[in-house]
Design a protein around this motif. Structure first.
Motif, mmCIF file in Angstrom:
data_model
loop_
_atom_site.group_PDB
_atom_site.id
_atom_site.type_symbol
_atom_site.label_atom_id
_atom_site.label_comp_id
_atom_site.label_asym_id
_atom_site.label_seq_id
_atom_site.Cartn_x
_atom_site.Cartn_y
_atom_site.Cartn_z
ATOM 1 N N TYR B 130 0.808 -1.225 0.000
ATOM 2 C CA TYR B 130 0.000 0.000 0.000
ATOM 3 C C TYR B 130 0.834 1.263 0.000
ATOM 4 C CZ TYR B 130 0.362 0.217 5.174
ATOM 5 O OH TYR B 130 0.798 0.275 6.463
ATOM 6 N N SER B 131 2.112 1.116 0.270
ATOM 7 C CA SER B 131 2.949 2.314 0.198
ATOM 8 C C SER B 131 3.206 2.705 -1.252
ATOM 9 C CB SER B 131 4.273 2.076 0.922
ATOM 10 O OG SER B 131 5.091 1.205 0.171
ATOM 11 N N LYS B 132 2.909 1.806 -2.161
ATOM 12 C CA LYS B 132 3.155 2.098 -3.579
ATOM 13 C C LYS B 132 1.886 2.492 -4.314
ATOM 14 C CE LYS B 132 7.103 -1.005 -4.029
ATOM 15 N NZ LYS B 132 7.445 -2.405 -4.356
ATOM 16 N N VAL B 133 0.791 2.587 -3.586
ATOM 17 C CA VAL B 133 -0.500 2.797 -4.224
ATOM 18 C C VAL B 133 -0.931 4.245 -4.097
ATOM 19 C CG1 VAL B 133 -2.956 2.259 -4.072
ATOM 20 C CG2 VAL B 133 -1.260 0.438 -3.872
ATOM 21 N N THR B 134 -1.402 4.804 -5.194
ATOM 22 C CA THR B 134 -2.093 6.084 -5.145
ATOM 23 C C THR B 134 -3.545 5.813 -5.462
ATOM 24 O OG1 THR B 134 -0.112 7.110 -6.026
ATOM 25 C CG2 THR B 134 -2.121 8.439 -6.003
ATOM 26 N N VAL B 135 -4.384 5.960 -4.457
ATOM 27 C CA VAL B 135 -5.789 5.624 -4.650
ATOM 28 C C VAL B 135 -6.462 6.719 -5.458
ATOM 29 C CG1 VAL B 135 -7.982 5.155 -3.504
ATOM 30 C CG2 VAL B 135 -5.843 4.325 -2.508
ATOM 31 N N THR B 136 -7.211 6.287 -6.464
ATOM 32 C CA THR B 136 -7.931 7.228 -7.316
ATOM 33 C C THR B 136 -9.373 7.333 -6.858
ATOM 34 O OG1 THR B 136 -6.551 6.550 -9.165
ATOM 35 C CG2 THR B 136 -8.587 7.722 -9.690
ATOM 36 N N SER B 137 -9.811 8.540 -6.614
ATOM 37 C CA SER B 137 -11.214 8.734 -6.258
ATOM 38 C C SER B 137 -12.015 9.067 -7.499
ATOM 39 C CB SER B 137 -11.357 9.867 -5.242
ATOM 40 O OG SER B 137 -11.073 9.390 -3.942
ATOM 41 N N ASP B 138 -13.306 9.016 -7.387
ATOM 42 C CA ASP B 138 -14.143 9.454 -8.489
ATOM 43 C C ASP B 138 -15.386 10.114 -7.921
ATOM 44 O OD1 ASP B 138 -15.865 7.464 -7.649
ATOM 45 O OD2 ASP B 138 -15.167 6.026 -9.136
ATOM 46 N N PHE B 139 -16.321 10.382 -8.800
ATOM 47 C CA PHE B 139 -17.515 11.093 -8.402
ATOM 48 C C PHE B 139 -18.274 10.385 -7.282
ATOM 49 C CE2 PHE B 139 -22.084 11.705 -8.729
ATOM 50 C CZ PHE B 139 -22.177 13.089 -8.635
ATOM 51 N N PHE B 140 -18.241 9.063 -7.301
ATOM 52 C CA PHE B 140 -19.086 8.304 -6.376
ATOM 53 C C PHE B 140 -18.437 8.022 -5.029
ATOM 54 C CE2 PHE B 140 -20.497 7.374 -10.653
ATOM 55 C CZ PHE B 140 -21.841 7.631 -10.552
ATOM 56 N N THR B 141 -17.165 8.365 -4.929
ATOM 57 C CA THR B 141 -16.474 8.066 -3.669
ATOM 58 C C THR B 141 -15.855 9.352 -3.141
ATOM 59 O OG1 THR B 141 -14.463 7.486 -4.901
ATOM 60 C CG2 THR B 141 -15.947 5.695 -4.316
ATOM 61 N N SER B 142 -16.067 9.593 -1.853
ATOM 62 C CA SER B 142 -15.643 10.882 -1.310
ATOM 63 C C SER B 142 -14.403 10.777 -0.435
ATOM 64 C CB SER B 142 -16.784 11.501 -0.504
ATOM 65 O OG SER B 142 -17.134 10.649 0.566
ATOM 66 N N ALA B 143 -13.967 9.589 -0.091
ATOM 67 C CA ALA B 143 -12.782 9.444 0.755
ATOM 68 C C ALA B 143 -12.313 8.011 0.679
ATOM 69 C CB ALA B 143 -13.118 9.808 2.210
ATOM 70 N N HIS B 144 -11.098 7.790 1.121
ATOM 71 C CA HIS B 144 -10.623 6.408 1.231
ATOM 72 C C HIS B 144 -9.732 6.284 2.452
ATOM 73 C CE1 HIS B 144 -6.840 7.882 -0.641
ATOM 74 N NE2 HIS B 144 -6.301 6.891 0.038
ATOM 75 N N GLN B 145 -9.537 5.055 2.897
ATOM 76 C CA GLN B 145 -8.593 4.801 3.969
ATOM 77 C C GLN B 145 -8.045 3.389 3.821
ATOM 78 O OE1 GLN B 145 -9.803 3.647 7.913
ATOM 79 N NE2 GLN B 145 -11.983 3.658 7.385
ATOM 80 N N TRP B 146 -6.846 3.203 4.345
ATOM 81 C CA TRP B 146 -6.316 1.854 4.512
ATOM 82 C C TRP B 146 -6.578 1.473 5.962
ATOM 83 C CZ3 TRP B 146 -4.847 -1.250 0.692
ATOM 84 C CH2 TRP B 146 -4.508 -0.684 -0.535
ATOM 85 N N CYS B 147 -7.376 0.447 6.145
ATOM 86 C CA CYS B 147 -7.867 0.107 7.476
ATOM 87 C C CYS B 147 -7.276 -1.218 7.934
ATOM 88 C CB CYS B 147 -9.393 0.012 7.404
ATOM 89 S SG CYS B 147 -10.143 -0.526 8.932
#
Lengths: 257, 257
Positions: B130-147
């Motif tokens: 996950y240190s190599k990942v850039t999470v892409t958001s879009d219209f339908f998602t307002s946030a992300h987290q690694w849990c």
DNA sequence: GCAAAAGTGTTGAGAATACACCCATGC
DNA sequence: GCATGGGTGTATTCTCAACACTTTTGC
């Protein structure tokens, strides 16, 4: 579904009742008398044999659909039935196959129908005693056979791969799932379950080690009864210990084959 | 897909490009620095967190769709990604949940859309660093987290069950699938892979027995190189033997955990 | 020389395998 | 008594699990 109107409605409007693009295609293993077979159907519009299959109703839980489809086809309920994979790598539509026979039997040309759309196949496998099954045909299937697992002909689409994967999964799970429940009488003998396992696994299992293993693991329990089998020594009867299977599955206990 | 027209078209007409009633919902496990997390997104129209997900294009092979969805979300290709179950026992439509936030962000009330239909979820799990990942958001998602996998909050629908099953499957397959490939450098040390396995399995593994097992099984191979790691003894480097994983899977070799 | 991390071997217990003879029954 | 099928035990091998001290490195 056998009258002309019902079929007509299903071909034209079935998508109102059923989810399109998805079928449940169970690999139905039938065991009897040291033979392991699978149920194949001849579908109209195709030369070869194929797996049974059906659609999911719009508001029907998936596992319920699987049991319904199995029951409609075999008449059997409360059967061991397990999902094992979704096959969806073929992007083609059924229509790109052959629809002439359907058109012929159907009475007029079928130009377009939700039935011809691309479908993904959610695959289940089930185990039944095929001597107890009465296979139900319908408009779309013209014949059926119980085919030995070692002699499977070329099947529709990618269904040979489906059957292969079903068999591998079945063999992997034979010590974790109460697979014998529907295939043996409630009380059975060691030779009976021994032959069942040998047939399913397709190889010989040492008689003494096999019974030791099942009893040691607690999967079966010896009863204080014997069965008379004619001019031979009377074998003891055994029963399954269902809880032990469930524990084995949960705890991830693993055995060699 | 970010312009207003594109979203409008997707909400209204997306079913022309994508199969309705079906989503692919990958559980994306992220490992880094002795932590095992999963990627969660905040979907509009829902209070809580949920899994990432996407639709299958009408003519797209299933496995291709799974990889595409993973790549769109994480930017990663050629990742270990495996299908493990279809969840479809909930017969409800999404619309029967809450659509007001979508309507609000969307600008006007969304009365009906193919997006609100009942969906079955084909679940995959993936393993990434996950240190190599850039999470892409879009219209339908307002946030992300690694849990962290030990602190999963209540998720949408039946997704807690999905995550649980993904974790069980991952742990069962850790000795059969080349799971470390994307998480470790090509050449890695025993302590590195040891920590990885301990983290994934969530328990301690005896250092000596662990390395013996991996080497004996032929899953990894000791190299004639060492890595300098500062004021400590230099560990040897190892490499995966990919073929051994494939053999292990085929032959059904099984290990205890 | 010291702190931190890596490397290494042995033993005992339990499980899996291989293997062969005697027993019960009905005719 | 005999043909047929069912039942039972042991010795060997292998795998798993438990366990602690020595070596290397940089400061």
């Amino acid at each position: 579904m056998n009258s002309q109107e019902e079929i007509d409605d299903f071909v034209k409007n079935g998508y109102r009742d059923y989810l399109p693009h998805l079928t449940i295609d169970p690999v139905i293993f039938g065991y009897h008398d040291q033979q392991l077979k699978i149920l194949l159907l001849k579908w109209i519009g195709h030369d070869g044999w194929g797996l049974p299959g059906g659609f999911i109703k719009r508001r029907e839980p998936l596992s319920e659909a699987a049991h319904r489809i199995l029951q409609e086809r075999t008449g059997l309920a409360s059967i061991f039935l397990q999902q094992f994979y979704v096959f969806g790598d073929s992007p083609y539509r059924r229509k790109e196959q052959d629809t002439s026979e359907l058109s012929e039997r159907y009475g007029h040309v079928v130009e377009d129908s939700w039935l011809f759309e691309r479908t993904l196949s959610i695959s289940y496998f089930a185990l039944v005693d095929y001597s107890k099954v009465t296979v139900t045909s319908d408009f779309f299937t013209s014949a059926h056979q119980w085919c030995d697992v070692n002699e499977i002909p070329p099947l529709l689409f990618d269904q040979n791969e489906v059957v292969e994967k079903a068999l591998v999964t079945l063999r992997q799970q034979i010590y974790h799932q109460p697979i014998g429940y529907n295939l043996l009488p409630e009380k059975f003998t060691l030779p009976e379950i021994h032959r069942l396992y040998e047939t399913i696994l397709g190889k010989e299992l040492d008689q003494r080690n096999f019974s030791k293993k099942l009893v040691t693991l607690g999967l079966i329990k010896k009863l204080d009864e014997q069965r008379a089998i004619g001019p031979h020594r009377s074998p003891y009867l055994y029963q399954f210990e269902k809880e032990a299977y469930e524990d084995a599955l949960k705890l991830g206990i693993v055995h060699t084959y």
